[in-house]
Motif scaffolding. Structure first.
Motif, PDB file in Angstrom:
ATOM      1  N   GLY B 423       0.783  -1.236   0.000  1.00 44.05           N
ATOM      2  CA  GLY B 423       0.000   0.000   0.000  1.00 44.05           C
ATOM      3  C   GLY B 423       0.810   1.279   0.000  1.00 44.05           C
ATOM      4  O   GLY B 423       0.260   2.347   0.269  1.00 44.05           O
ATOM      5  N   LEU B 424       2.113   1.198  -0.311  1.00 44.84           N
ATOM      6  CA  LEU B 424       2.946   2.390  -0.200  1.00 44.84           C
ATOM      7  C   LEU B 424       2.468   3.525  -1.102  1.00 44.84           C
ATOM      8  O   LEU B 424       2.260   4.654  -0.651  1.00 44.84           O
ATOM      9  N   LYS B 425       2.280   3.233  -2.395  1.00 44.01           N
ATOM     10  CA  LYS B 425       1.874   4.314  -3.321  1.00 44.01           C
ATOM     11  C   LYS B 425       0.503   4.858  -2.947  1.00 44.01           C
ATOM     12  O   LYS B 425       0.265   6.063  -3.025  1.00 44.01           O
ATOM     13  N   ALA B 426      -0.394   3.944  -2.516  1.00 45.61           N
ATOM     14  CA  ALA B 426      -1.740   4.391  -2.119  1.00 45.61           C
ATOM     15  C   ALA B 426      -1.636   5.342  -0.927  1.00 45.61           C
ATOM     16  O   ALA B 426      -2.361   6.342  -0.859  1.00 45.61           O
ATOM     17  N   CYS B 427      -0.721   5.055   0.014  1.00 51.82           N
ATOM     18  CA  CYS B 427      -0.545   5.941   1.172  1.00 51.82           C
ATOM     19  C   CYS B 427       0.008   7.297   0.728  1.00 51.82           C
ATOM     20  O   CYS B 427      -0.419   8.348   1.205  1.00 51.82           O
TER      21      CYS B 427
END
Lengths: 157, 752, 81
Positions: B423-427
Motif C-alpha cells: 500500500g505504499l503508493k496508495a498511502c
C-alpha cells in the motif's frame, strides 16, 4: 511499629483500617482493602494511574499517607458507577475506544470526573491540561479527549 | 476475497468485550493477584555500571526474622549456550539467564545480583540492605564510540566479532557485523548527478508502558510451578523460565493477567524465573513488582543507533544508489535489532544499487528489548531524513520524489523477496490528496513527511470456538489482549458464524487451557490468531452442518450455513426450517458438545507501509517544538475494528513524536542513568499533543480470510523523520541528532 | 530454475553469491541440495534465518512444492515487538 487506626469513608461507605505511618493511601487501598482498580505506575506522582478523589479533590494516592485519610471521603474507580449503571465517562470511554491496554483508564476516568465536576463544559485545551498529569502510552490521547468531551456534553444535556 | 460491503460485522465499531471490566477497575493486571501466605520478593541491583562480582554473602539477609529465601547467581543452574532462543526473540538463553541474575560480572547499573523474599515489604527491604556484595569496579563503556575504541574496556572478554570479512583475531565489544545489498553502489554513485552523505543519531529510549513488570509465582513441593504475570507472551514466559530455572516446560503453568502495555518490552522475562527460584526455596508464593525506577534501569530500552546514509540521484529525482552504515547499541548482551534495521532502511524504494552494513555493539546499559518495529524507527529516521534532504537539494516535492522511486508490487525488496500487493503508493497518494497537506503555514511553522515500513509476522496460533447450550459462543485463544484484540476476534467470529457480536465472549486462556500461541507482538495477533479463530469457527460450522444433515436425513452438502442458521441448500428440495446454534445444540446434545478448533502456523503476513505528515511550530527563543497537526496514513489490509486500528496509528504516532522531541536516557560519567522516572524521562502528555488525524488505507492481504495486515508496529516508524523534516522545513536548519529537545534545538539554531 | 537469495552468513557458508539459481521441485529438495554441497546449511537456516517463498514469510516450508519460477529468500531471522 504500632499501627495507626484510621476511620474514613470510601466510595460512600464507612471504612476503617490499620496502617503503618509510612504506608501510602495507594498501598492501603490496594493491599489492605483489596481495591485494586487504582493502579500503581510510578509511586512518584508522575503518571496519575493512582488518581483518587479525596473530598472531591483529585489526588495521586501514591503521594498521600494512608493515615491522612482520617475523617475524609475517598472515591476510587470502584465508586464511579452507580449500582449497575456506568457513569457517562465510563460509557464514553468504551464507545470511543479510548482505552487500549486499559491500565491508565481508572486514573483517567477519576481525573476526568474531577474536571467535569468542576467545569461541565471544558475546552479541548482545558481537558488536555487537566489530564496532563495522567500518562497514557497507548492511545496518543486523541480518543481519550474525545470521550471526555462527549461525556461532558451528555452530562450537560 | 469478499467485498467489504458484504460484511455485517467486519469494519464495525462495537464496544470491546473486556471493556466494562477495564473502566470499572475490575480488570486484574499483573500486580493485582494475591495468594494466602504470599511473600514479597525484591531484587538487589548493581550500583555499578560495570563491575566484577567477587562475592555475594546472603547470610545477613537470611538471619532476619520473616525472611524466607535469598538467592544470587550461584543458585541458578548454568545454562548451556544454545545460541538463538526459541520463539521469535534474538539472543541466547544463557544471556537471558545472566540478565535475570548476574554471574561473575554486573554489566549495567541496575543489573540484578541477588533477590530476597520476606513476609513484608519492609523486611524484604531490610534483607536487601543486609546482603554483602564485594565488587571490583570496572570502567564502563556508555556509547558507541567508547565501546568501539581501540583500548575500550571489554564487556565480554570472550566476544569475537561475527560476520567480518576476515575472522576477528581479538575480542572486542562489537558482537557482529551484517552486510546486505545488491547491484554496484560505487557505479551507482558515480553515475549520479548529485550525491549526499550524512550521519544521523537516535538515543536510547524506553517503551514506557504504564504498568511495571509484576508477577506472582508459586512452586509446590512436587516441583509444579504456577505464575501469574503481565506478559505479551505467556508461552514464552513458560519456555524461558523453564530454561533459566532448569525445569521442564510441562511443570510450569503461566496465567497471563491483563497487560498494561508492552510495546515489545514484555516479550521476555526478568522477574518470573527469580520468583520461581525464591518460591521454591521459601515453600511459599512470592510476589514481585518492579518500581518505575527498576523498569527504567533494568528493562528493555530500545537501541541507540548511529547511521550514515549516502544517496545518489539524477536531476529528475531517480535514485541510482543508496548505502547505509549503521551501528546499534545492544546493551550488555548481543542482540540489537541490526537485521531489521538493515532490511527496513531502504525498504520503501526500488533502487538498483544498494549496500547495507550493520554492527551490533555492546555497551554497559540494560540488554535492549524489542520496541515496536525494532530497528526500523532508527534506520528510517536516517533514510527518510536523507530523502527529505535530497528533495530539498533537487527542489522536488517530497511526495513526488518518493512516488518516483517508491516500491511497487512486482519490484524486488532490498532484502530479496518480490513485493506482493503493497500500500505504499496508495498511502503517498492519500497524503497528497489530504486537505491537511494543503493547509497554509505561518512564519515559524513547517511541514514534514516520512514513510514507515514494517514486515509483520504470522507464525503459531491456536483457537477454540465453543458453542454453549443456548447458542451463545465462547472463543478461547492465547494472545494477551494489549489493545482491543478480543473485540477483533469476536467480530471475526461473529462474521463467520453469523451470530450477533454480543453473543460471543472471548477468553484469553493460560498455557494449559489454550493451544500454543506465540507472543502478542510482531503485529501478528489479529492476523494469525484471527486466522485461527476464523478456522475454528469454520470447523464448528462444519460440525453443526453435519449434525443437521443427519437430523434431516440428507447428505451433508445439502445443508448450508447462512446468517447464523443451518438452512437447506437452495434448489435442493429439502423441506426443513432453518436451525440456529441454540436449536442444533439442544437437538444434538447426545452427540456431545459443539467445539471447533484450529492450530496453525500462519504464513503470508503482509508488510505494512505508512505515510505521516507532521506540522510543527518552532519557538526560536526557547527551542521548543510544538506539533500543530499530525496525519497518520497506513495500509491496514482490512480494518476489522477501525477504532482500534486508528488507536494503533495515533498511539504509535505519539510514541514516535516523543522519541523525536524529548525522550532519551541521560547518563552520568559512571554510567548511572540520571532520569529514571517519568518526571525527567518525559513521555508526551495530553497537553503536548494535538488530535491525531488518521487515514486507513485498505489494500487487502490475500493470505488472510478478511485481508488483514498487522498494524501494531508500523505506526512508530515514520514519526521520527516526519517531525525532523517538519522542523527542518520550519527553521531551514537540519537536525540529525535526536531528540529535538529545546536545548538541542536552540543549540542547532545558534550554530546555524 | 528456482531463484534463491542468500544472506551474508549463508553466502559465507556456501561460498556462493547473493543471487543464485537452483534446480529443485520442492523446498525439501532445495535444502537437500545445499546440504550436500555445504553440510550444516540446514542447521544454519533453522537457527538463523527466516524463509520467504514467493513473497510470503513461510514458517513451515519443509512441505512446500516449488515452481520453475519460484523465489526462495533466506532472511536474517526476524524478531519483532
Amino acid at each position: 511499629m504500632a499501627k495507626t487506626h484510621v476511620s474514613t469513608r470510601i466510595n460512600g461507605q464507612d471504612a476503617e483500617f490499620l496502617c503503618s505511618p509510612e504506608q501510602s493511601l495507594l498501598e492501603v487501598l490496594r493491599d489492605t482493602l483489596q481495591l485494586t482498580g487504582t493502579k500503581e505506575g510510578c509511586s512518584t506522582g508522575d503518571c496519575g494511574a493512582c488518581s483518587v478523589l479525596v473530598d472531591g479533590t483529585l489526588v495521586c494516592s501514591c503521594l498521600m499517607f494512608a493515615a491522612e485519610a482520617e475523617g475524609h471521603e475517598v472515591t476510587t474507580i470502584e465508586g464511579i458507577a452507580s449500582g449497575s449503571d456506568l457513569h457517562p465517562l465510563q460509557q464514553k470511554f468504551l464507545d470511543h475506544a479510548a482505552l487500549q491496554c486499559g491500565v491508565c483508564t481508572p486514573g483517567f476516568i477519576v481525573a476526568s470526573k474531577a474536571l467535569l465536576d468542576e467545569d461541565p463544559d471544558p475546552s479541548e485545551e482545558s481537558i488536555r491540561y487537566w489530564l496532563a498529569g495522567n500518562l497514557c502510552r497507548c492511545t496518543g490521547y486523541d480518543k481519550v479527549v474525545r470521550a471526555v468531551q462527549d461525556a461532558a456534553a451528555e452530562l450537560r444535556s | 476475497m469478499t467485498d467489504a460491503a458484504e460484511f455485517k460485522y467486519v469494519g464495525t465499531r462495537p464496544v470491546r468485550p473486556d471493556g466494562v471490566d477495564k473502566v470499572t477497575g475490575r480488570a486484574a493486571f499483573g500486580a493485582d493477584f494475591t495468594l494466602p501466605g504470599m511473600l514479597h520478593g525484591l531484587v538487589l541491583r548493581s550500583p555499578h555500571a560495570h563491575a566484577r562480582i567477587k562475592s555475594v554473602d546472603l547470610s545477613g539477609a537470611l538471619e532476619i526474622e520473616g525472611v524466607f529465601a535469598a538467592v544470587s547467581g550461584a543458585d541458578f543452574p548454568e545454562v548451556e549456550d544454545t545460541g538463538e532462543m526459541g520463539g521469535e526473540g534474538g539472543g541466547s538463553i544463557k544471556d537471558l539467564s545472566d540478565n535475570c541474575m548476574a554471574r561473575g560480572k554486573a554489566l549495567y547499573h541496575g543489573h540484578a545480583v541477588a533477590a530476597v523474599a520476606a513476609n513484608s515489604l519492609a523486611k524484604a527491604r531490610a534483607a536487601l540492605a543486609a546482603i554483602k556484595v564485594d565488587y571490583e569496579v570496572l570502567a564502563p563503556v556508555m556509547d558507541l564510540d567508547a565501546a568501539m575504541a581501540e583500548d575500550a574496556p571489554l564487556i565480554n572478554e570472550e566476544l569475537m566479532t561475527q560476520g567480518l570479512a576476515e575472522p576477528a583475531t581479538k575480542p572486542s565489544n562489537i558482537a557482529s557485523r551484517m552486510v546486505m545489498g545488491r547491484g554496484d553502489v560505487a557505479k551507482g554513485f558515480e553515475g549520479a548527478d548529485i550525491v549526499l552523505e550524512e550521519t544521523y543519531y537516535t538515543p536510547t529510549v524506553h517503551q514506557g508502558y504504564i504498568e511495571p513488570h509484576a508477577c506472582l509465582a508459586t512452586v509446590n513441593e512436587g516441583g509444579q510451578a504456577t505464575i501469574w504475570c503481565c506478559t505479551q507472551g505467556p508461552f514464552e514466559v513458560r519456555s524461558y523460565s523453564a530454561a533459566v530455572c532448569g525445569m521442564s516446560i510441562g511443570s510450569i503453568r503461566v496465567i497471563p493477567s491483563e497487560i498494561g502495555g508492552g510495546f515489545g518490552g514484555k516479550t521476555t522475562v526478568y522477574l518470573e524465573p527469580v520468583a520461581i527460584m525464591l518460591s521454591q526455596k521459601a515453600g511459599r508464593p512470592v510476589k514481585m513488582i518492579m518500581s518505575r525506577e527498576e523498569v527504567f534501569r533494568a528493562t528493555g530500552p530500545a537501541s541507540a543507533a548511529r547511521s550514515t546514509i549516502k544517496i545518489g540521484a539524477m536531476r529528475d529525482g531517480t535514485i541510482t544508489a543508496m548505502s547505509a552504515r549503521m551501528h546499534y547499541e545492544a546493551g550488555a548482551y548481543p542482540g540489537g535489532p541490526v537485521p531489521m534495521g538493515c532490511m527496513s532502511v531502504f525498504a520503501a524504494y526500488n533502487v538498483p544499487n544498494l549496500a547495507m552494513e550493520g554492527f551490533d555493539v555492546l555497551v554497559n546499559k540494560p540488554k535492549v528489548a524489542a520496541y515496536r518495529a525494532p530497528g526500523a524507527p532508527q534506520a528510517m529516521f536516517a533514510s527518510e531524513s536523507m530523502i527529505d534532504e535530497l528533495a530539498k537539494a533537487l527542489d522536488i516535492d517530497p511526495i513526488d520524489l518518493r512516488l518516483k522511486n517508491a516500491a511497487n508490487e512486482g519490484d524486488s525488496a532490498p532484502y530479496g523477496p518480490t513485493w506482493d500487493a503493497i500500500g505504499l503508493k496508495a498511502c503517498l497518494e492519500a497524503a497528497k490528496a489530504h486537505p491537511n497537506y494543503r493547509l497554509a503555514l505561518n512564519e515559524g511553522q513547517g511541514r514534514g513527511l516520512a514513510v514507515g515500513f514494517w514486515f509483520n509476522i504470522g507464525f503459531q496460533s491456536s483457537a477454540e470456538v465453543h458453542v454453549n447450550e443456548d447458542g451463545t459462543v465462547t472463543v478461547i485463544e492465547g494472545n494477551p489482549d494489549i489493545g482491543g484484540s478480543r473485540a477483533s476476534m469476536a467480530i471475526m467470529a461473529a462474521e463467520e458464524l453469523g451470530i450477533p457480536y454480543e453473543n460471543i465472549r472471548v477468553q484469553i486462556a493460560d498455557t494449559e487451557n489454550a493451544g500454543y500461541t506465540m507472543v502478542t507482538g510482531g503485529s501478528r495477533t489479529t492476523f494469525a490468531t484471527g486466522m485461527a479463530v476464523v478456522e475454528a469457527a469454520r470447523d464448528v460450522i462444519g460440525q453443526a452442518k453435519a449434525r443437521v444433515a443427519k437430523l434431516w436425513q440428507v447428505d451433508a452438502e445439502m445443508v448450508e450455513w447462512s446468517d447464523g442458521h443451518a438452512v437447506p441448500k437452495p434448489g435442493m428440495n429439502v423441506d426443513q426450517k432453518p436451525m440456529s446454534f441454540a436449536e442444533i445444540a439442544a437437538k444434538t446434545a447426545p452427540s456431545g458438545p459443539l467445539l471447533g478448533k484450529a492450530s496453525l502456523n500462519a504464513r503470508g503476513a503482509g508488510p505494512g507501509f505508512s505515510v505521516n505528515v507532521c506540522d510543527v511550530e518552532v519557538d526560536r527563543r526557547t527551542g521548543k517544538v510544538d506539533v500543530l497537526r499530525f496525519t497518520a496514513i497506513q495500509d491496514a489490509g482490512r480494518a476489522i475494528h477501525p477504532s482500534y486500528v486508528e488507536g494503533q496509528l495515533q498511539g504509535g504516532a505519539v510514541q514516535g513524536i516523543g522519541w523525536a522531541l524529548n525522550e532519551e536516557y541521560v547518563y552520568d560519567a559512571d554510567g548511572v542513568q540520571q532520569n529514571a522516572g517519568f518526571l525527567d524521562y518525559r513521555v508526551p502528555v495530553a497537553s503536548d499533543m494535538p488530535m491525531i488525524d488518521t487515514v486507513i488505507i485498505e489494500v487487502p492481504n490475500d493470505a488472510h480470510p478478511y485481508g488483514v495486515r498487522g498494524v501494531g508496529e508500523t505506526p512508530i516508524v515514520a514519526p521520527l523523520a516526519a517531525t525532523a523534516n517538519a522542523v527542518a522545513n520550519a527553521t531551514d536548519v537540519r537536525i540529525r541528532d535526536l531528540p529535538m529537545s529545546p536545548p538541542n534545538v536552540l543549540a542547532a539554531l545558534d550554530a546555524d | 530454475m528456482v531463484r534463491v537469495v542468500l544472506p551474508d552468513f549463508l553466502q559465507a557458508h556456501t561460498g556462493k553469491g547473493r543471487d543464485i539459481e537452483v534446480n529443485a521441485g520442492s523446498y525439501a529438495e532445495l535444502i537437500a541440495s545445499f546440504e550436500r554441497e555445504a553440510p550444516g546449511f540446514e542447521a544454519l537456516v533453522s537457527k538463523k534465518a527466516t524463509t520467504v517463498i514467493d513473497g510470503e514469510i513461510v514458517p513451515d516450508p519443509m512441505f512446500d512444492d516449488l515452481r520453475e519460477d519460484s523465489e526462495v529468500c533466506f532472511l536474517p531471522k526476524l524478531s519483532a515487538g
